[in-house]
Design an enzyme around this catalytic site. Sequence first.
Site, short mmCIF file in Angstrom:
data_model
loop_
_atom_site.label_atom_id
_atom_site.label_comp_id
_atom_site.label_asym_id
_atom_site.label_seq_id
_atom_site.Cartn_x
_atom_site.Cartn_y
_atom_site.Cartn_z
N CYS A 399 -12.63 20.58 10.15
CA CYS A 399 -13.29 20.00 11.32
C CYS A 399 -14.69 19.50 10.93
O CYS A 399 -14.80 18.46 10.29
CB CYS A 399 -13.32 21.03 12.46
SG CYS A 399 -13.40 20.25 14.07
N HIS A 526 -7.73 22.60 12.90
CA HIS A 526 -8.03 23.96 12.42
C HIS A 526 -6.73 24.64 11.98
O HIS A 526 -6.11 25.35 12.78
CB HIS A 526 -8.67 24.78 13.55
CG HIS A 526 -10.06 24.35 13.89
ND1 HIS A 526 -11.17 24.92 13.33
CD2 HIS A 526 -10.51 23.37 14.71
CE1 HIS A 526 -12.26 24.34 13.80
NE2 HIS A 526 -11.88 23.39 14.64
N GLU A 528 -6.26 27.14 10.31
CA GLU A 528 -6.32 28.61 10.25
C GLU A 528 -5.62 29.29 11.42
O GLU A 528 -5.13 30.41 11.30
CB GLU A 528 -7.79 29.09 10.18
CG GLU A 528 -8.67 28.83 11.40
CD GLU A 528 -9.38 27.49 11.38
OE1 GLU A 528 -8.89 26.57 10.70
OE2 GLU A 528 -10.43 27.36 12.04
N1 GLN Z 1 -19.09 19.67 16.01
C1 GLN Z 1 -17.97 18.91 15.56
C2 GLN Z 1 -17.25 18.23 16.71
O1 GLN Z 1 -17.42 18.56 17.85
C3 GLN Z 1 -17.01 19.79 14.80
C4 GLN Z 1 -16.33 20.80 15.67
C5 GLN Z 1 -15.67 21.88 14.87
O2 GLN Z 1 -15.91 22.02 13.68
N2 GLN Z 1 -14.84 22.67 15.51
O3 GLN Z 1 -16.50 17.34 16.46
#
Ligand code: GLN
Length: 626
Positions: A399, A526, A528
Amino acid sequence: MKYVLVTGGVVSGLGKGVTASSIGLILKACGLRVTAIKIDPYLNTDAGTMSPFEHGEVYVLDDGGEVDLDLGNYERFLDIKLTRDNNITTGKIYQSVIEKERRGDYLGKTVQVVPHVTDEIQQWIERVALIPVDGQEGPADVCVIELGGTIGDIESMPFIEALGQLSCRVGSGNFCLIHVSLVPVLNVVGEQKTKPTQHSVRGLRGLGLKPVILACRSTTALDENVKLKLSQFCHVPGENIITLYDVPNIWHIPLLLRDQKAHKAILKVLNLSSIQWKEPELEQWTVRTELADKFDEPVRVAMVGKYTGLSDSYLSVLKALFHASVTLHRKLVVDWVPASDLEDATRNENLEGHITAWNLLKSADAVLVPGGFGDRGVEGKILAAKYARENKVPYLGICLGMQTAVIEYARSVLGIQDANSTEFDPNTRNPFVIFMPEGSKTHMGGTMRLGSRRTFFHVKDCKSMKLYGNANFVDERHRHRYEVNPDMVARLENAGLVFTGKDETGQRMEIVELPDHPFFVGVQFHPEFNSRPAKPSPPFLGLIAAAIGHLEDLLHPWPVKSRTRLVGCFIPRKKPHLSGCLNKHPNGSWSGKYSEHMNGSPNGISGEQVNGSITGLYSNGNGIHH
Ligand code: GLN
């Protein structure tokens, strides 16, 4: 429906969530279908707006629910997929009650905690318990309900009252209350003390709930005379007193429960002993647990994050790393690198911290930059991506970790020094990462791009596609507001970065790779959250395999000379332990099974992080947060 309620007493942080998940697991191993509900008595509607530093990670479900991290334990242990409604909070209950009041549903009555709030809680539980979560049709046989917090907390009172009413209504043969408590050992005399548990059980009974099984955390197994005393004072049969002593790995907990016949006690209370049930089938689980304790060849992963003060902030990432490491027979060593310490500015303020951070990064076999929000440490994350890219160190960016890798590439390779994300510099002239059009700038809760979304592979033969068993697409969970600017993609790709995975529109970048690097992968999702002990997440598996020099074995899973191509299975060419099988589902998505070689996860107990090996200790039997 049968209910197993798990409450906690004496102190928080006893590993109640892990214990409740383990109870679910042994019941499942007996052949029952199990679902789970976690009650969090706080006022937040959900965990989405809570700081990971205070409360641990926000766990994301398929349906986009942002929930308590304990739901991750249930999903991992039981290999199920829960819904947002499986996490009940005071906020959700009151919201629903107030909505009903505004609609006029209460027909002029005075709306009160009893019966309106308590009824709402019971209806919620009974409704959600029926939702199938294991991929099969129809409701589960047993619903494990974990009540968060400790008996006596003000916030949990309406829930205790509601659960008391529920137990009364469904009848004793359908309700089993297990109380997880602490039996501290006084170091001077080494004596196991029962008084705190006695008090806690008394408190519970005073509130109208009677535990029938006690699960006692302690550093060592309980002495027989201690059990006897507990049995007498707490009115619980001796055979229903289970001792959960400290073990090196939380995967031992279901085995401890089985060895002490906890399943028999539960089935008896639930009137299930007469029906056809088998001894818990935990052979694979046992093999994995024992293997997990054995590996001593380390794989060092530098976690470059913002919340490096509390390991729970990245719990699922740690677990996914652990699943992958054990699958590949390595001992996971995590070195926490506070991202801001890598920055030049820290050199002046905290030279020692700066040097330590860089030394940790440089001695790692792999670098992982997890998700995050806000600009603190972002420049450090960019430096970590640059270091990994230039020095050919395996890199996985999740992300925000993907977004920073893209910004780094724009700055270093395209030479655009002020390339940035509008999250960190709203007025940047070179926005390589931008706010997603559908987002809300005024409301923080539940307004991100959340939950399971599909990623289509766009480049055949790329590493990520191979890792996902050559699937055409993959469903992974998301939680973000910003995305790679589609207008910049062509420039980045012309300079060598490849966007190998995109959403269904082809406009949203989901996976980025550097083909001429041993392993440089960024994912907008994500992964994970979908990692399971027996199904390690492919990007994590790729990272660890690259870190130990075995990525090729994973990507080319059949012997070069073999006539039969084993679709989706990988067979080791060098190391016999790399055996396993990736299953491609008819819908094109991926799942994996790695026979007896996988392994578990670190503990579910809140604790400060310490650099070093992740063994999954379950060891605060004295109520001490490590
Ligand atoms: N802050 C970034 C976004 O909102 C990444 C979010 C995250 O890593 N979950 O896109």
